[in-house]
Design a protein around this motif. Structure first.
Motif, PDB file in Angstrom:
ATOM      1  N   SER A 292     -24.249  41.391   5.598  1.00 46.34           N
ATOM      2  CA  SER A 292     -23.482  41.849   6.764  1.00 46.34           C
ATOM      3  C   SER A 292     -22.330  42.756   6.358  1.00 46.34           C
ATOM      4  O   SER A 292     -21.828  43.526   7.181  1.00 46.34           O
ATOM      5  CB  SER A 292     -22.947  40.648   7.547  1.00 46.34           C
ATOM      6  OG  SER A 292     -21.921  39.980   6.820  1.00 46.34           O
ATOM      7  N   MET A 293     -21.892  42.662   5.090  1.00 42.91           N
ATOM      8  CA  MET A 293     -20.772  43.463   4.605  1.00 42.91           C
ATOM      9  C   MET A 293     -21.218  44.593   3.672  1.00 42.91           C
ATOM     10  O   MET A 293     -20.386  45.345   3.184  1.00 42.91           O
ATOM     11  CB  MET A 293     -19.782  42.563   3.853  1.00 42.91           C
ATOM     12  CG  MET A 293     -19.108  41.517   4.717  1.00 42.91           C
ATOM     13  SD  MET A 293     -18.090  42.297   6.020  1.00 42.91           S
ATOM     14  CE  MET A 293     -17.598  40.842   6.958  1.00 42.91           C
ATOM     15  N   ARG A 294     -22.520  44.705   3.422  1.00 43.81           N
ATOM     16  CA  ARG A 294     -23.010  45.669   2.435  1.00 43.81           C
ATOM     17  C   ARG A 294     -22.631  47.102   2.773  1.00 43.81           C
ATOM     18  O   ARG A 294     -22.374  47.917   1.877  1.00 43.81           O
ATOM     19  CB  ARG A 294     -24.527  45.551   2.296  1.00 43.81           C
ATOM     20  CG  ARG A 294     -25.127  46.543   1.301  1.00 43.81           C
ATOM     21  CD  ARG A 294     -26.611  46.342   1.139  1.00 43.81           C
ATOM     22  NE  ARG A 294     -26.919  45.133   0.407  1.00 43.81           N
ATOM     23  CZ  ARG A 294     -26.917  45.060  -0.922  1.00 43.81           C
ATOM     24  NH1 ARG A 294     -26.585  46.110  -1.645  1.00 43.81           N
ATOM     25  NH2 ARG A 294     -27.240  43.943  -1.519  1.00 43.81           N
ATOM     26  N   LEU A 325      -8.361  38.865   3.692  1.00 44.10           N
ATOM     27  CA  LEU A 325      -8.363  40.266   3.274  1.00 44.10           C
ATOM     28  C   LEU A 325      -9.633  40.483   2.460  1.00 44.10           C
ATOM     29  O   LEU A 325      -9.820  39.860   1.412  1.00 44.10           O
ATOM     30  CB  LEU A 325      -7.124  40.570   2.429  1.00 44.10           C
ATOM     31  CG  LEU A 325      -6.749  42.036   2.213  1.00 44.10           C
ATOM     32  CD1 LEU A 325      -6.486  42.720   3.546  1.00 44.10           C
ATOM     33  CD2 LEU A 325      -5.516  42.137   1.333  1.00 44.10           C
ATOM     34  N   LEU A 326     -10.526  41.324   2.961  1.00 47.21           N
ATOM     35  CA  LEU A 326     -11.832  41.539   2.338  1.00 47.21           C
ATOM     36  C   LEU A 326     -11.882  42.943   1.745  1.00 47.21           C
ATOM     37  O   LEU A 326     -11.710  43.933   2.461  1.00 47.21           O
ATOM     38  CB  LEU A 326     -12.943  41.344   3.365  1.00 47.21           C
ATOM     39  CG  LEU A 326     -14.391  41.423   2.865  1.00 47.21           C
ATOM     40  CD1 LEU A 326     -15.287  40.506   3.693  1.00 47.21           C
ATOM     41  CD2 LEU A 326     -14.922  42.851   2.942  1.00 47.21           C
ATOM     42  N   SER A 327     -12.128  43.022   0.431  1.00 43.14           N
ATOM     43  CA  SER A 327     -12.138  44.310  -0.271  1.00 43.14           C
ATOM     44  C   SER A 327     -13.510  44.544  -0.894  1.00 43.14           C
ATOM     45  O   SER A 327     -13.942  43.760  -1.742  1.00 43.14           O
ATOM     46  CB  SER A 327     -11.069  44.326  -1.371  1.00 43.14           C
ATOM     47  OG  SER A 327      -9.835  43.851  -0.887  1.00 43.14           O
ATOM     48  N   PRO A 328     -14.201  45.611  -0.502  1.00 48.30           N
ATOM     49  CA  PRO A 328     -15.504  45.910  -1.113  1.00 48.30           C
ATOM     50  C   PRO A 328     -15.335  46.569  -2.480  1.00 48.30           C
ATOM     51  O   PRO A 328     -14.361  47.282  -2.724  1.00 48.30           O
ATOM     52  CB  PRO A 328     -16.146  46.866  -0.110  1.00 48.30           C
ATOM     53  CG  PRO A 328     -14.984  47.551   0.543  1.00 48.30           C
ATOM     54  CD  PRO A 328     -13.860  46.555   0.580  1.00 48.30           C
ATOM     55  N   MET A 329     -16.290  46.306  -3.373  1.00 49.40           N
ATOM     56  CA  MET A 329     -16.321  46.964  -4.680  1.00 49.40           C
ATOM     57  C   MET A 329     -17.555  47.862  -4.722  1.00 49.40           C
ATOM     58  O   MET A 329     -18.663  47.411  -4.427  1.00 49.40           O
ATOM     59  CB  MET A 329     -16.369  45.931  -5.804  1.00 49.40           C
ATOM     60  CG  MET A 329     -15.097  45.115  -5.932  1.00 49.40           C
ATOM     61  SD  MET A 329     -15.109  43.971  -7.350  1.00 49.40           S
ATOM     62  CE  MET A 329     -16.229  42.701  -6.757  1.00 49.40           C
ATOM     63  N   PHE A 330     -17.336  49.136  -5.059  1.00 50.37           N
ATOM     64  CA  PHE A 330     -18.402  50.140  -4.986  1.00 50.37           C
ATOM     65  C   PHE A 330     -18.947  50.481  -6.362  1.00 50.37           C
ATOM     66  O   PHE A 330     -18.214  50.548  -7.349  1.00 50.37           O
ATOM     67  CB  PHE A 330     -17.885  51.440  -4.348  1.00 50.37           C
ATOM     68  CG  PHE A 330     -17.208  51.236  -3.024  1.00 50.37           C
ATOM     69  CD1 PHE A 330     -17.917  50.762  -1.938  1.00 50.37           C
ATOM     70  CD2 PHE A 330     -15.859  51.507  -2.874  1.00 50.37           C
ATOM     71  CE1 PHE A 330     -17.300  50.574  -0.726  1.00 50.37           C
ATOM     72  CE2 PHE A 330     -15.232  51.313  -1.662  1.00 50.37           C
ATOM     73  CZ  PHE A 330     -15.951  50.850  -0.590  1.00 50.37           C
ATOM     74  N   GLU A 332     -21.655  53.535  -7.449  1.00 53.41           N
ATOM     75  CA  GLU A 332     -22.537  54.634  -7.047  1.00 53.41           C
ATOM     76  C   GLU A 332     -22.746  54.638  -5.534  1.00 53.41           C
ATOM     77  O   GLU A 332     -23.866  54.637  -5.029  1.00 53.41           O
ATOM     78  CB  GLU A 332     -23.873  54.525  -7.783  1.00 53.41           C
ATOM     79  CG  GLU A 332     -23.729  54.642  -9.294  1.00 53.41           C
ATOM     80  CD  GLU A 332     -25.054  54.495 -10.011  1.00 53.41           C
ATOM     81  OE1 GLU A 332     -26.052  54.192  -9.328  1.00 53.41           O
ATOM     82  OE2 GLU A 332     -25.082  54.693 -11.234  1.00 53.41           O
ATOM     83  N   ASN A 333     -21.619  54.593  -4.796  1.00 52.87           N
ATOM     84  CA  ASN A 333     -21.606  54.676  -3.335  1.00 52.87           C
ATOM     85  C   ASN A 333     -22.338  53.520  -2.653  1.00 52.87           C
ATOM     86  O   ASN A 333     -22.809  53.657  -1.520  1.00 52.87           O
ATOM     87  CB  ASN A 333     -22.194  56.016  -2.860  1.00 52.87           C
ATOM     88  CG  ASN A 333     -21.387  57.204  -3.354  1.00 52.87           C
ATOM     89  OD1 ASN A 333     -20.163  57.144  -3.374  1.00 52.87           O
ATOM     90  ND2 ASN A 333     -22.056  58.259  -3.743  1.00 52.87           N
ATOM     91  N   GLU A 334     -22.417  52.398  -3.337  1.00 49.59           N
ATOM     92  CA  GLU A 334     -23.053  51.223  -2.757  1.00 49.59           C
ATOM     93  C   GLU A 334     -22.156  50.015  -2.987  1.00 49.59           C
ATOM     94  O   GLU A 334     -21.596  49.846  -4.072  1.00 49.59           O
ATOM     95  CB  GLU A 334     -24.420  50.986  -3.397  1.00 49.59           C
ATOM     96  CG  GLU A 334     -25.166  49.804  -2.788  1.00 49.59           C
ATOM     97  CD  GLU A 334     -26.514  49.571  -3.427  1.00 49.59           C
ATOM     98  OE1 GLU A 334     -27.229  48.657  -2.995  1.00 49.59           O
ATOM     99  OE2 GLU A 334     -26.846  50.299  -4.388  1.00 49.59           O
ATOM    100  N   THR A 335     -22.010  49.194  -1.942  1.00 47.80           N
ATOM    101  CA  THR A 335     -21.208  47.980  -2.069  1.00 47.80           C
ATOM    102  C   THR A 335     -21.999  46.953  -2.871  1.00 47.80           C
ATOM    103  O   THR A 335     -23.032  46.474  -2.441  1.00 47.80           O
ATOM    104  CB  THR A 335     -20.860  47.403  -0.686  1.00 47.80           C
ATOM    105  OG1 THR A 335     -20.116  48.372   0.056  1.00 47.80           O
ATOM    106  CG2 THR A 335     -20.019  46.135  -0.831  1.00 47.80           C
TER     107      THR A 335
END
Length: 728
Positions: A292-294, A325-330, A332-335
């Motif tokens: 759901s967060m991808r 607090l939700l932080s995505p890590m990328f 190559e432009n993908e979570t």
């Protein structure tokens, strides 16, 4: 017309003849004159008061500007508090200006800054309750409280121990919904605080809390920089994720943090802080939540996770964890990962500054994870190569099929961290093999034949979940002509070791299966096995021999004495061994010595084979061969450490060499070793332009040039070699 009927405006405008004098009697005219004077006097007083208020407001605004300017340069919270206390006292001219800091755990306020004539009346470490008296009242209503003490002369006794002060102004300092402290102004004079002063104090208080928040953000940013720099030194992936979660709690002031990372279908999860129920709820819904967060590419703030559909499944251990607090890590432009920080300390929710810091942390964490994965990938490849090498060796040395399959299962089980495993093979000569290794003492295992048949049919790995948190993974073994079957493993599962198809293990199995097929062929035919065994064991020797053969041809092209490169290599290795070089350094020295003149491939043959003296242009061209050699091999990973030695092998101790004119220890040690070996063998060999030196004459030259052309310490090591007759 009577004077009582005239309005104030009519009286003031009397001079404009809006009312004629002839309409008034002398008595009324006299009354009008006195009333006019009285009204003008009151009007003048009002104007004077307005002017005073305007000056006061102007002074207060000027003081606010001063507070703002000084706070922008404040270094820490106590300094900022003292700046505000002093400016408040100076602007309001009260006897006492205090700033207290709130402690939520102690439910008390401690004196942080004080100014005014009565500043010395407080003892060190002065502290008061934040829940009692007029202070508790101001805290509860959450806004400034202006009081005249005449109605309650003992209201401030708990603070000052007397009824000295008649006027008091209390302003609570709130930030993000939490009490940070309180401002208290007091004076013995009654009624000295107005609404203007109260607004002034509230504004100054806002400046102060914002300053504290900025300082906390700067501190957090400093912490982030210092702590995130340590991430690059983490090579254990679990330890790295754990460190990221710990840094998240420190930098973002969160109570509980979770780091999730997905790689090749496998989830890695680590946390910091105490919230077991919350952790379990995340782990149970890991895949759906992550999906759901991808496609989220920005930091998200949740004031209350219970009210958002995406996070309603979180089982909070306590109310304070409701903010997220939700932080995505990328990558190559993908979570590929998420950092979840729950429960902002001293705040009902996270702030914009927290979001900024979270984005920086996610960026640093992404880089560290990528670096760690790269190292792990290299280590995994090295480990798998070592396993394959050992397995290949053991298979090749096996005397019977049972021994060979036993090695196969044992090595791969160890690599897969499996508690049990087995192999079922059918050899095309109608010979069947069945073997099981089992470390479980509580049960007897049998081959999972259905799983094996499915893996062979699909020609790919398949899995089967068992009870007791165990998993079976089966890999097919399909070798055209001779072998058909499968190898399987049984693995214990936990959240740190989730099931996934191990590509490196599959590669080992595929490669080792080929060796197994050769082993079986060797048992059937000793001659075939011997050939294959020699091909595996002597593979490195063959490469070396091929390299030596190529270099030998290069020596001929370069007009070098036969065997020059090999002799130089042998001498260099002996010197390196004398000074206790590591195995890796000896390997690099050996390859560097063999390939030192590889750059001459780029030099014209007529220059290399010219018997007379070279022209300046020809000599300049010849001197480019170190750089040509370096460029020729620099992109070959196997020779990555060799290129610099090749580049430096004509440098000399006194700086007279080329191409860079390096001197002393600026020259790589291996290049200094090679220089001695190279010059010695060159002197001891015939040249078109001179006869060879005797070994003693060549040694004498080397010693004469010690400290000039050559490293003196290495020359000493070189001299010890001549106790070895093989050098002569």
């Amino acid at each position: 017309m009577k004077i009582e009927d005239l309005s104030n405006e009519e009286i003031i405008n009397f001079s404009k003849n809006e009312i004629g004098v002839s309409q008034l009697s002398s008595d009324e005219l006299l009354k009008l004159t006195f009333k006019n004077i009285d009204q003008i006097s009151k009007l003048q007083k009002t104007l004077e008061e307005n002017q005073i208020n305007q000056r006061k407001i102007k002074n207060l605004l000027s003081s606010l500007q001063t507070v703002s300017d000084q706070l922008s340069e404040a270094l820490d919270a106590p300094v900022a508090a003292q700046i505000v206390a002093s400016n408040l006292q100076n602007a309001v001219q009260c006897a006492l200006s205090c700033i207290f800091i709130h402690s939520s755990s102690l439910q008390s306020l401690s004196l942080n800054a004080v100014a005014g004539p009565d500043a010395g009346s407080f003892p060190n470490g002065f502290r008061i309750k934040s829940t009692k008296g007029i202070i508790g009242r101001a805290v509860r209503i959450g806004k400034s409280w202006l009081s005249e003490i005449a109605s309650d002369p003992h209201a401030l006794d708990e603070i000052f121990g007397s009824d000295k002060y008649q006027s008091v102004l209390l302003t609570p300092l709130y930030q993000n919904g939490f009490l940070e402290g309180i401002i208290l102004l007091a004076d013995p004079r009654p009624e000295i605080f107005s609404d203007a002063e109260m607004l002034f104090v509230e504004t100054a208080g806002n400046f102060l809390t914002n300053s504290w928040e900025r300082q906390r953000t700067k501190t957090s940013l400093t912490d982030l920089i210092l702590l995130s720099s340590s991430l690059s030194t983490k090579f254990d992936f679990t330890d790295l994720l754990k460190s990221i979660a710990e840094i998240s709690n420190i930098v973002l002031k969160s109570q509980f943090s979770v780091v999730i990372f997905e790689n090749d279908g496998k989830f890695f999860v680590e946390s910091s802080g105490a919230a077991p129920n919350l952790f379990r709820s995340i782990f149970r819904n890991l895949n759906s939540f992550f999906q759901s967060m991808r496609y989220n590419f920005e930091v998200l703030r949740f004031r209350d996770v219970r009210k958002d559909q995406r996070t309603q499944f979180f089982n909070l251990d306590r109310y304070e964890l409701k903010s997220l607090l939700l932080s995505p890590m990328f990558f190559e432009n993908e979570t590929k990962g998420l950092i979840l920080a729950f429960g902002r300390k001293r705040s009902v929710s996270f702030t914009d500054n927290d979001s900024f810091l979270a984005g920086l942390l996610a960026s640093q964490a992404s880089a560290a994870i990528q670096n760690c994965l790269h190292n792990i990938d290299n280590q995994t490849k090295i480990q798998s190569a070592q396993v394959l090498e050992q397995l290949t060796l053991n298979l090749s040395m096996s005397n019977n099929i049972s021994e060979a399959t036993g090695y196969f299962i044992q090595h791969t089980c160890n690599y897969a961290k499996a508690q049990a495993g087995g192999m079922r093979l059918i050899i095309k000569e109608n010979q069947n093999i069945s073997q099981i290794i089992n470390s479980y003492s509580e049960q007897t295992l049998e081959h999972p034949n259905d799983l094996i048949d499915l893996s062979i049919q699909k020609r790919m790995p398949v899995t089967n979940y068992l009870s007791n948190n165990r998993l079976q993974i089966c890999y097919p073994i399909l070798i055209y002509r001779r072998l058909e079957g499968a190898i399987w493993f049984q693995i214990e599962l936990n959240h740190e070791n989730q099931p996934y198809i191990n590509n490196e293990l599959q590669l080992i199995i595929e490669q080792a299966s080929l060796t197994l097929e050769r082993t079986i062929s060797r048992i059937d035919s000793e001659k075939d096995l011997k050939d294959k065994l020699n091909a595996n064991i002597q593979l490195q020797d063959n490469i070396d021999h091929l390299l030596i053969a190529i270099i030998s041809q290069l020596d001929k092209r370069n007009q070098e004495a036969p065997g020059h490169t090999q002799r130089v290599t042998d001498i260099a290795i002996k010197i390196g061994s004398k000074i206790n070089l590591s195995e890796e350094e000896l390997r690099v020295l050996r390859l560097s010595s063999l390939l030192h003149d590889i750059g001459k491939l780029g030099i014209k043959e007529e220059i290399l084979q010219k018997s007379g003296s070279l022209s300046e242009q020809e000599w300049a061209g010849l001197k480019t061969h170190p750089e040509l050699g370096k460029n020729l091999i620099k992109d070959i990973s196997y020779l990555s450490n060799v290129s610099e030695i090749i580049y430096s092998h004509h440098e000399r101790w006194d700086g007279s060499g080329y191409p860079l004119g390096l001197s002393g220890i600026e020259i790589p040690k291996l290049a200094r070793i090679f220089a001695i070996a190279d010059v010695y063998d060159a002197l001891a060999s015939d040249k078109p332009y001179r006869p060879r030196y005797s070994p003693s004459e060549a040694r004498q030259f080397i010693n004469e040039q010690s400290g000039t052309l050559f490293d003196p310490e290495l020359v000493d090591a070189f001299n010890t070699l001549f106790y070895d007759p093989s050098i002569e």
